[in-house]
Design an enzyme around this catalytic site. Structure first.
Site, mmCIF file in Angstrom:
data_model
loop_
_atom_site.group_PDB
_atom_site.id
_atom_site.type_symbol
_atom_site.label_atom_id
_atom_site.label_comp_id
_atom_site.label_asym_id
_atom_site.label_seq_id
_atom_site.Cartn_x
_atom_site.Cartn_y
_atom_site.Cartn_z
ATOM 1 N N THR A 257 -5.939 -5.692 -4.400
ATOM 2 C CA THR A 257 -5.958 -5.013 -5.705
ATOM 3 C C THR A 257 -6.731 -3.696 -5.599
ATOM 4 O OG1 THR A 257 -5.967 -7.158 -6.803
ATOM 5 C CG2 THR A 257 -6.640 -5.269 -8.121
ATOM 6 N N GLU B 209 -7.341 -2.113 -2.652
ATOM 7 C CA GLU B 209 -6.662 -1.232 -1.692
ATOM 8 C C GLU B 209 -5.704 -0.301 -2.416
ATOM 9 O OE1 GLU B 209 -4.861 -3.199 1.689
ATOM 10 O OE2 GLU B 209 -6.409 -4.743 1.673
ATOM 11 N N LEU C 145 -2.231 2.573 18.191
ATOM 12 C CA LEU C 145 -1.762 3.868 18.678
ATOM 13 C C LEU C 145 -2.667 4.343 19.801
ATOM 14 C CD1 LEU C 145 -1.007 5.368 15.171
ATOM 15 C CD2 LEU C 145 0.697 4.694 16.894
ATOM 16 N N ASN D 48 0.840 -1.206 0.000
ATOM 17 C CA ASN D 48 0.000 0.000 0.000
ATOM 18 C C ASN D 48 0.871 1.252 0.000
ATOM 19 O OD1 ASN D 48 -3.045 -0.339 0.176
ATOM 20 N ND2 ASN D 48 -2.323 -1.933 1.536
ATOM 21 N N MET E 266 1.055 -2.262 12.068
ATOM 22 C CA MET E 266 0.359 -3.191 12.950
ATOM 23 C C MET E 266 0.495 -2.857 14.432
ATOM 24 S SD MET E 266 -1.034 -4.819 10.649
ATOM 25 C CE MET E 266 -1.806 -6.273 11.308
ATOM 26 N N HIS F 9 -8.018 -0.403 6.181
ATOM 27 C CA HIS F 9 -8.375 -1.621 6.907
ATOM 28 C C HIS F 9 -9.047 -2.575 5.914
ATOM 29 C CE1 HIS F 9 -9.581 -4.122 10.302
ATOM 30 N NE2 HIS F 9 -10.789 -4.181 9.773
ATOM 31 N N LEU G 272 -10.250 1.775 18.022
ATOM 32 C CA LEU G 272 -9.621 0.908 17.010
ATOM 33 C C LEU G 272 -10.499 0.757 15.774
ATOM 34 C CD1 LEU G 272 -7.268 -1.060 16.316
ATOM 35 C CD2 LEU G 272 -8.740 -2.896 17.207
ATOM 36 N N ASN H 68 -5.844 5.518 7.753
ATOM 37 C CA ASN H 68 -5.514 4.103 7.822
ATOM 38 C C ASN H 68 -6.357 3.343 6.805
ATOM 39 O OD1 ASN H 68 -4.336 1.648 8.923
ATOM 40 N ND2 ASN H 68 -6.334 1.242 9.865
HETATM 41 C C1 GRF Z 1 -3.254 -5.043 3.859
HETATM 42 O O1 GRF Z 1 -4.272 -6.029 3.775
HETATM 43 C C2 GRF Z 1 -3.820 -3.841 4.572
HETATM 44 O O2 GRF Z 1 -5.219 -3.729 4.411
HETATM 45 C C3 GRF Z 1 -3.516 -4.113 5.996
HETATM 46 O O3 GRF Z 1 -2.221 -4.687 5.976
HETATM 47 C C4 GRF Z 1 -2.144 -5.551 4.797
HETATM 48 C C5 GRF Z 1 -0.746 -5.530 4.202
HETATM 49 O O4 GRF Z 1 -0.551 -4.267 3.659
HETATM 50 N N1 GRF Z 1 -3.570 -2.907 6.789
HETATM 51 P P1 GRF Z 1 0.849 -3.874 2.910
HETATM 52 O O5 GRF Z 1 1.050 -4.855 1.764
HETATM 53 O O6 GRF Z 1 1.972 -4.024 3.937
HETATM 54 O O7 GRF Z 1 0.619 -2.491 2.443
#
Ligand code: GRF
Length: 209
Positions: free
Chosen positions: A176, A178, A97, A16, A94, A113, A148, A111
């Protein structure tokens, strides 16, 4: 108008992050620019992707701080400060916060999700949607608040759940979207446009919302 300075926080592969960065780097008229990619994990694959794009990187390993979330977040804040970001994009970040950090950055943190919030806050979203027999899944970009996976929704993309889908095949389909949704939301957010972006499967070729 000067471009908004964006710091992207990651923990893993950074796909992302790469989608956000590539959208900003490809368009000099984009209202935002990537100024930092920060990971809480030293080995995150996204750090290499960022460096390959010429974006400054930083690591604030959360492990030495143990349960002292405040100390970790103060270190996070100190790592961000020199880059003076206007917007923080959490992208596969991950760590939860605390209100202390969120209050300091109120209104400037996004963010993504991997569910159609408010459904399936937390983890294992795709397995939960499949187990529930849902016909569709998707992803949500939202403003980060102290609760959260809550906060005002700034964009959603919907994808079908197909017969035989596993959490992995569904995750790949959602990812895809995202990679299209998050850049589209950031473009609007960077100019103060908070109208939600709505996308549906299949992805449009030219990336239009
Ligand atoms: C993705 O599914 C995103 O929605 C979640 O973390 C996953 C991995 O994201 N927050 P990335 O490939 O590290 O951006």
């Amino acid at each position: 108008m000067s471009r908004k300075r964006v710091a992207i926080l990651i923990s893993g592969s950074g796909s992302n992050m790469a989608a956000l960065a590539d959208d900003m780097l490809a368009d000099p008229r984009h209202p935002a620019e990537p100024v930092l990619v920060l990971s809480n994990r030293p080995g995150a694959g996204g750090l290499e992707k960022a460096a390959a794009r010429g974006i400054a990187t930083a690591v604030v390993d959360h492990r030495p701080f143990g349960e002292d979330r405040r100390a970790f977040e103060e270190a996070l804040d100190a790592a961000l400060a020199p880059h003076a970001p206007d917007i923080l994009c959490l992208a596969g970040f991950m760590r939860i916060l605390t209100p202390w950090f969120i209050t300091r950055w109120e209104g400037r943190v996004l963010n993504i999700h991997p569910s159609l919030l408010p459904k399936y806050r937390g983890l294992h979203t795709h397995a939960r949607a499949i187990a529930a027999g849902d016909r569709e899944a998707g992803c949500t970009v939202h403003e980060v608040t102290a609760a959260l996976d809550d906060g005002p929704i700034l964009g959603q993309a919907r994808v079908p759940i197909l017969a035989g889908d596993t959490p992995e095949t569904l995750a790949a389909r959602v990812l895809t979207m995202e990679h299209r949704l998050y850049p589209a939301v950031l473009r609007r957010f960077a100019v103060g446009d908070r109208r939600p972006v709505v996308m549906s499967w299949p992805p449009k070729e030219n990336g239009d919302a």
